[in-house]
Design an enzyme around this catalytic site. Sequence first.
Site, mmCIF file in Angstrom:
data_model
loop_
_atom_site.group_PDB
_atom_site.id
_atom_site.type_symbol
_atom_site.label_atom_id
_atom_site.label_comp_id
_atom_site.label_asym_id
_atom_site.label_seq_id
_atom_site.Cartn_x
_atom_site.Cartn_y
_atom_site.Cartn_z
ATOM 1 N N GLN A 1 -19.936 -13.417 46.776
ATOM 2 C CA GLN A 1 -18.630 -13.724 47.442
ATOM 3 C C GLN A 1 -18.857 -14.095 48.796
ATOM 4 O OE1 GLN A 1 -16.289 -13.438 44.623
ATOM 5 N NE2 GLN A 1 -18.122 -13.164 43.425
ATOM 6 N N SER B 1 -6.067 -15.231 47.787
ATOM 7 C CA SER B 1 -7.319 -14.950 48.562
ATOM 8 C C SER B 1 -7.226 -15.658 49.803
ATOM 9 C CB SER B 1 -8.471 -14.900 47.929
ATOM 10 O OG SER B 1 -8.408 -14.019 46.649
ATOM 11 N N HIS C 1 -13.417 -15.496 53.160
ATOM 12 C CA HIS C 1 -14.414 -14.748 52.817
ATOM 13 C C HIS C 1 -15.810 -14.950 53.282
ATOM 14 C CE1 HIS C 1 -11.145 -13.509 50.046
ATOM 15 N NE2 HIS C 1 -11.671 -12.674 49.664
ATOM 16 N N GLU D 1 -14.154 -26.221 41.883
ATOM 17 C CA GLU D 1 -14.242 -26.596 43.229
ATOM 18 C C GLU D 1 -14.499 -27.979 43.629
ATOM 19 O OE1 GLU D 1 -15.336 -23.813 41.902
ATOM 20 O OE2 GLU D 1 -13.916 -22.389 42.692
HETATM 21 C C1 LIG Z 1 -16.698 -20.574 41.242
HETATM 22 C C2 LIG Z 1 -15.686 -19.249 41.719
HETATM 23 N N1 LIG Z 1 -14.616 -19.891 42.090
HETATM 24 C C3 LIG Z 1 -13.306 -18.580 42.281
HETATM 25 C C4 LIG Z 1 -13.682 -17.393 41.890
HETATM 26 C C5 LIG Z 1 -12.843 -16.320 42.361
HETATM 27 N N2 LIG Z 1 -12.327 -15.753 40.980
HETATM 28 C C6 LIG Z 1 -12.789 -14.491 40.759
HETATM 29 S S1 LIG Z 1 -12.356 -14.109 39.178
HETATM 30 C C7 LIG Z 1 -11.329 -15.453 39.362
HETATM 31 C C8 LIG Z 1 -10.354 -15.591 37.888
HETATM 32 C C9 LIG Z 1 -11.054 -15.607 36.644
HETATM 33 O O1 LIG Z 1 -10.244 -15.732 35.437
HETATM 34 P P1 LIG Z 1 -10.811 -15.605 34.035
HETATM 35 O O2 LIG Z 1 -11.977 -16.389 33.846
HETATM 36 O O3 LIG Z 1 -9.561 -15.728 33.149
HETATM 37 O O4 LIG Z 1 -11.253 -14.039 34.070
HETATM 38 P P2 LIG Z 1 -10.520 -12.780 33.882
HETATM 39 O O5 LIG Z 1 -10.523 -12.084 34.817
HETATM 40 O O6 LIG Z 1 -9.308 -13.108 33.360
HETATM 41 O O7 LIG Z 1 -11.287 -11.998 32.618
HETATM 42 C C10 LIG Z 1 -11.338 -16.099 40.282
HETATM 43 C C11 LIG Z 1 -10.609 -17.527 40.621
HETATM 44 C C12 LIG Z 1 -15.098 -17.135 41.644
HETATM 45 N N3 LIG Z 1 -15.461 -16.088 41.351
HETATM 46 N N4 LIG Z 1 -15.822 -18.056 41.374
#
Ligand SMILES: Cc1ncc(C[n+]2csc(CCOP(=O)(O)OP(=O)(O)O)c2C)c(N)n1
Lengths: 293, 329
Positions: B127, B43, B115, B64
């Site tokens: 977001q 991203s 973003h 983070e």
């Molecule tokens: C604090 C934060 N950092 C980064 C993101 C971006 N992000 C959205 S979904 C995701 C991956 C999530 O993985 P997981 O918890 O395994 O969920 P899954 O989609 O596999 O169910 C990331 C890094 C976010 N939403 N929030």
Amino acid sequence: MMAENGNRPRRSLDELRQTSWRLSRQIMKMTTDAGSGHPSSSLSAIDTLTALYFGGIMRYHPERPQWPDRDRFILSKGHGVPALYAVMAEAGYFDPQRLMTLRELNSPLEGHPNMRALPGLEASTGSLGQGLSIGLGHALAARLDGRDYRVYVMLGDGEADEGQVWEATMAASKFDVDNLTAILDYNQYQQTGPVAEVMPSLPPFADKWRVFGWHVLEIDGHDLQAILEAFEEVRQVRDRPQMIVAHTLKGKGLSPFEDNDVNRMHGETLDEEQLEVALSELDARYGYVAGVK
Amino acid sequence: MDIGKRLGLEYGPPTRNAFGEALLELGRENHDIVVVDGDVGNSTRTQSFGDAFPERFFNVGIAESNLVGTASGLAASGKLALAASFACFLFCNAYDQIRMSVAFPRLNVKLVGSHSGISVGEDGPSQMAIEDIALSTSLPNFTVLVPADAPSTRAATRAMFAHEGPVYLRTGRPKVPIIYPDGVDFQIGKANQLRDGRDVTLIACGLMVAAALEAAHDLSQEGIEARVLDMHTVKPLDEEAIELAARETGCIVTAEEHLVQQGLGGAVAQAVVARYPVPMRFVGVPDVYAESGKPQQLLEKYGLMPADITKAARDALARKEAQHAGSLS
Ligand SMILES: Cc1ncc(C[n+]2csc(CCOP(=O)(O)OP(=O)(O)O)c2C)c(N)n1
Ligand SMILES: [Mg+2]
């Protein structure tokens, strides 16, 4: 008729299977129609949500979303919200027709949960890591108010990278909240790769929660019978929070998702062709024909 | 999005892509550059750097606070450390780490947040960074860059690494109009005057620079000549250019894809009031969280279109003329 105690009719295992099949279809269709969203992350969660809302586990009044004694469900992995919207429409929180307004301007079905836009959502999430703490707050409030509601929080496995998840884990243990159940959607993938590669020492999960004093179960998160039994078991636990590690497939094993070895199409929607394939695979697996049942 | 289209501006890559390309190039030239990302390299566009230089790329997962702390340590040990995530997660999740481990010790950490603004679109408010300019400019020792298009983002990425000390570079998700030629120079702290005029000055950053250019074009059809400044460095501000604009045009409008009360507009207003008070108007995200929708729809609904800038310019100009009339009578 609605029971005043908020207990919902318990659907049979067959009915639950059929519900899960139907909602899985809706998840894929509404995200493809919206052109963005997280279908694979929603599909790994849908069986747990189906069991919670329609297996007689949670008590709630869709027409009284703020009923103080309702059980709470918090989707900490907020990007999986299409699954929750599908379940809420099925439960009667809103007209299922609205599912096709996902992510549109002026629709309460935002890209990530907004509790001020849609009654029945318990938390505004989308920044990962925060839901378990919020759930702990609800669980403590129940104790203060002498209410017997339960709190369910669903976490992503990648989400467990966040330090706040472990802060909440320790605090929940300290305060002995037995009305708090977490479900880890262990679908093995996060945004940029497998969980085991992005953060190799994070899995296995069960022992980590155990050493923090939680009651831990591990189940197949697509086996509705196993999910129901797990929710029955955690209800009996006293003096400690419970974690259900649900082994799932990101995309429910459907080939367009399985074909992606990086992240199981994280944050990508199916195009029309892939949607056809995925829907027919799903129908074949469940043995239902769309439009007939 | 159609901002700038009526001017014939072409749409180029998103600023996050331009940043990613420049980072890859710089990574080849300078082996001290290291990147820390939080499971969002696809991203933020740090991924191509990560693929090319896996030994200098650290994906710390969705974490983070740890992301920023790790970058701090790398910088303290002499690396050119860059930490990247979505702007909202970077600043809102790790603010104390940014404050204590970067700003206060004045370490040479480069933060890049993607973003930004409401042009994120369908993913919705969770977001969208609309507070990050306020948060970053609040920190002593920080330099804050908000480039408008792909060519200037490439140049800003270079300038950021050449600069010693904490820098925040803000990038965006959608494709945006191209304003500058390839190879354009980027001077930190020096506003770019893109158009001259004597009736009003439009001061903008990021995507709103193209909107300001379009607004200036429309205003000139009505006989109003607007000066346009690209204030790509929100901190330190080019106060000379602001004072000159106040003196020579007599009123100012700011435009930004950020909360209106605490970002570029507030900073410019402070400089204007201290140096040469003139009427001002402010275009930005009102004091609310937006919602999901198409970027264009959101920019319209929340008042970030060229027409909103022209309206603000007419208001500012009317106020200036009323004051002049008042002082003459
Ligand atoms: C604090 C934060 N950092 C980064 C993101 C971006 N992000 C959205 S979904 C995701 C991956 C999530 O993985 P997981 O918890 O395994 O969920 P899954 O989609 O596999 O169910 C990331 C890094 C976010 N939403 N929030
Ligand atoms: Mg996962």
